[in-house]
Design an enzyme around this catalytic site. Structure first.
Site, PDB file in Angstrom:
ATOM      1  N   SER A 177       0.800  -1.227   0.000  1.00  0.00           N
ATOM      2  CA  SER A 177       0.000   0.000   0.000  1.00  0.00           C
ATOM      3  C   SER A 177       0.832   1.276   0.000  1.00  0.00           C
ATOM      4  O   SER A 177       0.319   2.349  -0.311  1.00  0.00           O
ATOM      5  CB  SER A 177      -0.945   0.012   1.209  1.00  0.00           C
ATOM      6  OG  SER A 177      -0.218   0.153   2.415  1.00  0.00           O
ATOM      7  N   LYS A 205       0.881   5.137   6.570  1.00  0.00           N
ATOM      8  CA  LYS A 205       0.360   5.949   5.474  1.00  0.00           C
ATOM      9  C   LYS A 205       1.064   7.306   5.483  1.00  0.00           C
ATOM     10  O   LYS A 205       1.785   7.647   6.415  1.00  0.00           O
ATOM     11  CB  LYS A 205      -1.152   6.165   5.602  1.00  0.00           C
ATOM     12  CG  LYS A 205      -1.984   4.891   5.718  1.00  0.00           C
ATOM     13  CD  LYS A 205      -1.955   4.039   4.472  1.00  0.00           C
ATOM     14  CE  LYS A 205      -2.688   2.716   4.704  1.00  0.00           C
ATOM     15  NZ  LYS A 205      -2.513   1.802   3.555  1.00  0.00           N
TER      16      LYS A 205
END
Length: 302
Positions: free
Chosen positions: A137, A183
């Site tokens: 990701s 993230k």
């Protein structure tokens, strides 16, 4: 009346030092040496990692980690050999009153079950902690199989490092608090963030600096306040929902750098600032299907 002698057993002394550095020296009655061996090992195996990960220049991290590992290993082996050698000479040893099996067990518990885990827990909770990335990701910034250090001095009341747009941060996943996600912070409290196709704007300013094709993917370099990072949009860019929202107070908006392969604020919503637990700083090991990625060792994550 003669005191009863208790010759030291070389194999037992070596085994005790194998279990815990300095333990064999304690068995041999060398209390001072035992204390210094234990302290030196504890310092090399824990605080040395903090020094290498947080305070040394990035190019020195890997050499410093390897040096600390080698010194800790050498100290451990020295303790084993020294304990065995000394025990062989103590064939007429008179045990002191405190040298009992119960005292040895208590010392082992205090050092191996209390002191070392407490030191490790403090360092992982307040200084630096290693994490391994299982997913794609955050490609191309962070690859599956990367093991990196996270700075835990980040985002705390007394910390010098505040949360900034563009940081690669770790946060507790709101739907499963046993999971920690990684993230990139894109929106700060009060920011208006718009995502349209492959363009991200913050407060009406586009983050895109340039873009280039890489096969079926689009690699986009984003920038903010002099900082640059690269993100990937895969294929036709489908599956990445558009967004238009103002980040609530006390929250941040996070996105994965692999924009079509990321579970982030587009699906889970914004993240409370209090849930951010660290900042990714540097890769110290990386391995994939082709083996060790030597070129990534020591890579600074930006």
């Amino acid at each position: 009346m003669h005191e009863q002698t208790h010759p030291r057993k070389p194999l037992l002394a070596a085994l005790m030092s194998f279990i815990l550095p300095g333990f064999g020296q304690l068995y041999n009655g060398e209390v001072n040496k035992a204390i210094w061996l234990f302290l030196a090992f504890a310092l090399l195996s824990q605080p040395a990692i903090v020094l290498a990960a947080l305070y040394l220049p990035s190019v020195m991290m890997m050499p410093a980690l390897l040096l600390g590992l080698l010194l800790a290993l050498a100290l451990w082996i020295f303790g084993i050999v020294d304990a065995r050698r000394t025990a062989r000479r103590l064939d007429a040893y008179v045990a002191q009153a405190w040298q009992t099996s119960g005292a040895y067990m208590l010392i082992l518990i205090l050092c191996d079950v209390v002191a070392l885990p407490t030191l490790t827990g403090y360092i992982r909770g307040h200084q630096v902690e290693p994490f391994r990335v299982p997913s794609s990701s955050m490609e191309p910034t962070v690859l599956p199989g990367d093991v990196f250090f996270a700075d835990k001095r980040y985002n705390c009341p007394d910390c010098k490092q505040g949360v900034r747009r563009g940081d690669v941060a770790l946060f507790v996943y709101p739907n499963d608090r046993s999971q920690v996600y990684i993230k990139r912070i894109i929106g700060m409290p009060g920011d208006r963030v718009r995502i349209r196709d492959v363009e991200v704007t913050v407060n009406e300013v586009a983050l895109t600096a340039r873009s280039e094709r890489s096969g079926a993917d689009l690699l986009v370099t984003e920038h903010d306040a002099g900082r640059h990072w690269q993100v990937r949009w895969s294929g036709s860019h489908s599956g990445a929902p558009d967004a238009d929202l103002t980040v609530p107070p006390g929250q941040v908006l996070v996105l994965g750098d692999n924009r079509n392969r990321s579970v982030d604020s587009r699906t889970i919503g914004t993240v409370p600032l209090q849930e951010i637990v660290g900042k990714a700083c540097q890769v110290w090991f990386s391995a994939g299907a082709d083996g060790i990625r030597w070129e990534r060792l020591g890579k600074v994550l930006e």
